[in-house]
Every structure is written in structure tokens, then in C-alpha cells.
Enzyme design. Structure first.
Site, short mmCIF file in Angstrom:
data_model
loop_
_atom_site.label_atom_id
_atom_site.label_comp_id
_atom_site.label_asym_id
_atom_site.label_seq_id
_atom_site.Cartn_x
_atom_site.Cartn_y
_atom_site.Cartn_z
N ASN A 217 0.87 -1.23 -0.03
CA ASN A 217 -0.09 0.08 -0.06
C ASN A 217 0.84 1.17 -0.08
O ASN A 217 1.94 1.44 -0.40
CB ASN A 217 -0.75 -0.03 1.23
CG ASN A 217 -1.85 -1.25 1.16
OD1 ASN A 217 -2.54 -1.56 0.56
ND2 ASN A 217 -1.35 -2.10 2.50
N THR A 218 0.48 2.34 0.66
CA THR A 218 0.99 3.77 0.93
C THR A 218 0.32 4.76 -0.02
O THR A 218 0.03 4.65 -1.43
CB THR A 218 2.39 3.60 0.59
OG1 THR A 218 2.99 2.91 1.69
CG2 THR A 218 2.80 5.08 0.73
N THR A 219 -0.32 5.65 0.62
CA THR A 219 -0.66 7.16 -0.03
C THR A 219 0.17 8.03 0.16
O THR A 219 0.60 8.22 1.20
CB THR A 219 -2.18 7.30 0.58
OG1 THR A 219 -3.00 6.25 0.29
CG2 THR A 219 -2.61 8.83 0.05
N GLY B 218 2.43 3.33 3.91
CA GLY B 218 3.64 4.35 4.32
C GLY B 218 3.20 5.53 4.24
O GLY B 218 4.35 6.59 3.67
#
Length: 308
Positions: free
Chosen positions: A228-230, A269
Site C-alpha cells: 500500500n501507501t498513500t 507508508g
């Protein structure tokens, strides 16, 4: 209440460019000596030069922010941006050398079995070369090309995502947000509570936050839920020092919490940058409120762009 009228604008001196292939991409934000800040909240970040942007460090300005796919491999894209800036003699000068100050964050989109596709120096340079001040594209482009959301039960039960943008105004002041949304959680329309995209079972949305506390459903959790991670950046035409711009970056995470549920997990993250490039003066609390909601609207825009 400030409204999002759908028109995305940038402070003078900031330009944005995308580059991507069929699998992944990079978004480059070029600045004209903007004051930069950062806030890293997710448990699994991949970053470059974020320490430089913290409030207590000596360097106040940054030359570029790079948002990239490709997980840790994608940090290479920032080197291409550095090369581009060095050739234009842009950066921190010392003696006969110039060192471009380029900060970067990555998201995980290595989703092709048996193959590695990630942004390299050439793609990073191309994004810098494509940078412009208006008519910025959003959706499945740049850092949002390979983005997905709602991966608790694997990619086959997730939704496509992308990169979105939004601007909120308050008088002459505005804050614009650009966010590449690649979250474990679901994307929620923050003013209505409607699920826009997220994890599905049997073709129906499953509330990810609730599913994570349901022992029966948690047993179905996929290892792909850890991919993931935005990442994103908020930008304002208000004049801020380094302390103020770091507060702006911190406030933008409230926008992540408005529109992504759950957020800031150990499988994400989440990293948000902030830039001040202007001379307008206002109360920092107004800017922080604008930062949060502009970020929320940008997250939702990443999904809505794919539905057009």
C-alpha cells in the site's frame, strides 16, 4: 465553509508533470525555491530527503517533490529529476557545484506476477520535462498509474485508484492538494460517508475497518494487503516559514483520515509533503483547515477521475 468548485490551481512558481508506462508512473512537482515540509505517518514508508524538510533542519527550500510508484525501486526516479535540475543549474550552490534538493516518497504497485516494473531515472526525468503550471491531468496517470485501494482480501477484491487533485480557497488564500491513493483502507466520500472504492467480497463493498476486527474475515486477509501507501503534497500561496509549512503537512493527514478508513496502518507508508510559494498572509489555523479538507477532496478525486 470553503467549497471545492472543481478548479485545480497551483501557486505561482510550482509546476507538475507526470510520466508513466502501462504499469507504474511518477509525478514530479517542481518548485521555484518553495519552503518545504513533510509529515510521515504510515508504518511502512519509503522516502528520500525527508529529514532535510523537518522544521529543525537548516535547509528551508526544496527544488522538487517526487511521488513515485515502484516501491523502493521507484526512489531511482528522483535521481532523474536531480539530473534534469543540475543541467539547468538549479539547486544548492557550493563552490563550482550545484546540488538539487529533491525529496521523494514511493508507493507499492509491483503487481505484475514474475515481472518488475518501476519508475527509473529516465521516467523521473520525463516527468520533470513534462511539468506545467495548468491543465494538470489526474486519474490513472503518473504516480497513480498502478494504484489500488481496499486490498484486505487481495488485488482481485480491490478497486482501481489513481492520483487526484483539489483546491480550496478562503479569500485570496488557497491550498491545493495532489494525492496518489494506494491504501489498504477504503476511500470514503467524507461529507456523506458513501464508500467510493474499497475491498469487496461477492461483488459488494466490505467495510475494511470493521472486517479487520472480525476474526472470521481476518482469516481471509491476503498478503497483498501489505502492498500500500498513500503519498501526496499540499501547496499554498500563503507565506510560511519552515515551522508553518511542516504544520501544513501534518494537518493534511487529517484529510487522509477523513477519506481513507482505516488509515496510517502498519501496511501503509503514508507520507505527505507541503510547499509554501507565495506572499499572502493569513492565520496558520485557516491554512491547516484548508489543507485537511483539500487533501480529502483530492483523495476522492482520484477515484472520481476513473469514473468519468
Amino acid at each position: 465553509m470553503p467549497e471545492n468548485n472543481g478548479k485545480f490551481i497551483l501557486p505561482q512558481g510550482i509546476r507538475i508533470g507526470h510520466a508513466n508506462d502501462d504499469y507504474t508512473g511518477v509525478t514530479c512537482i517542481l518548485t521555484d525555491r518553495a519552503v518545504g515540509g513533510v509529515s510521515v505517518r504510515g508504518g511502512a514508508p519509503g522516502t528520500r530527503e525527508t529529514d532535510m524538510l523537518r522544521a529543525e533542519k537548516s535547509q528551508a527550500h526544496v527544488d522538487a517533490i517526487v511521488l513515485s510508484g515502484g516501491s523502493a525501486y521507484g526512489l531511482e526516479a528522483a535521481c532523474g529529476v536531480s539530473d534534469y535540475l543540475r543541467e539547468k543549474n538549479i539547486g544548492f550552490s557550493i563552490g563550482d557545484k550545484v546540488v538539487p534538493l529533491v525529496a521523494s516518497a514511493i508507493l507499492f504497485d509491483l503487481n505484475t506476477p514474475g515481472e518488475y516494473h518501476y519508475p527509473d531515472k529516465a521516467m523521473g526525468r520525463a516527468a520533470a520535462e513534462n511539468a506545467k503550471a495548468d491543465n494538470i491531468a489526474f486519474g490513472a496517470v503518473g504516480a497513480g498509474k498502478g494504484a489500488t485501494v481496499g486490498k484486505l482480501f487481495g488485488l482481485q477484491n480491490s478497486c482501481k485508484s489513481g492520483i487526484g487533485g483539489a483546491t480550496l480557497r478562503f479569500g485570496n488564500i488557497f491550498v491545493s492538494a495532489v494525492v496518489a491513493v494506494n491504501a489498504l483502507g477504503d476511500v470514503i466520500q467524507h461529507r456523506t460517508g458513501k464508500v467510493l472504492a474499497g475491498a469487496k467480497l461477492g461483488g459488494q463493498f466490505i467495510n475494511t475497518a470493521e472486517a479487520m476486527t472480525d476474526g472470521r474475515l481476518l482469516q481471509m486477509m491476503s498478503m497483498q494487503a501489505r502492498t500500500n501507501t498513500t503519498i501526496g503534497c499540499v501547496m499554498t500561496n500563503a507565506k510560511l516559514d519552515k515551522v508553518g509549512v511542516n504544520k501544513l503537512a501534518a494537518a493534511s493527514h487529517d484529510g487522509l483520515a477523513m477519506s481513507i478508513r482505516p488509515v496510517h496502518t502498519d501496511a501503509d507508508g503514508d507520507t505527505m509533503f507541503a510547499l509554501s510559494c507565495g506572499e499572502e498572509v493569513t492565520d496558520i489555523n485557516i491554512l491547516m483547515a484548508l489543507s485537511a479538507e483539500a487533501t480529502a477532496f483530492a483523495i476522492e478525486d482520484a477515484i472520481k477521475e476513473l469514473q468519468k
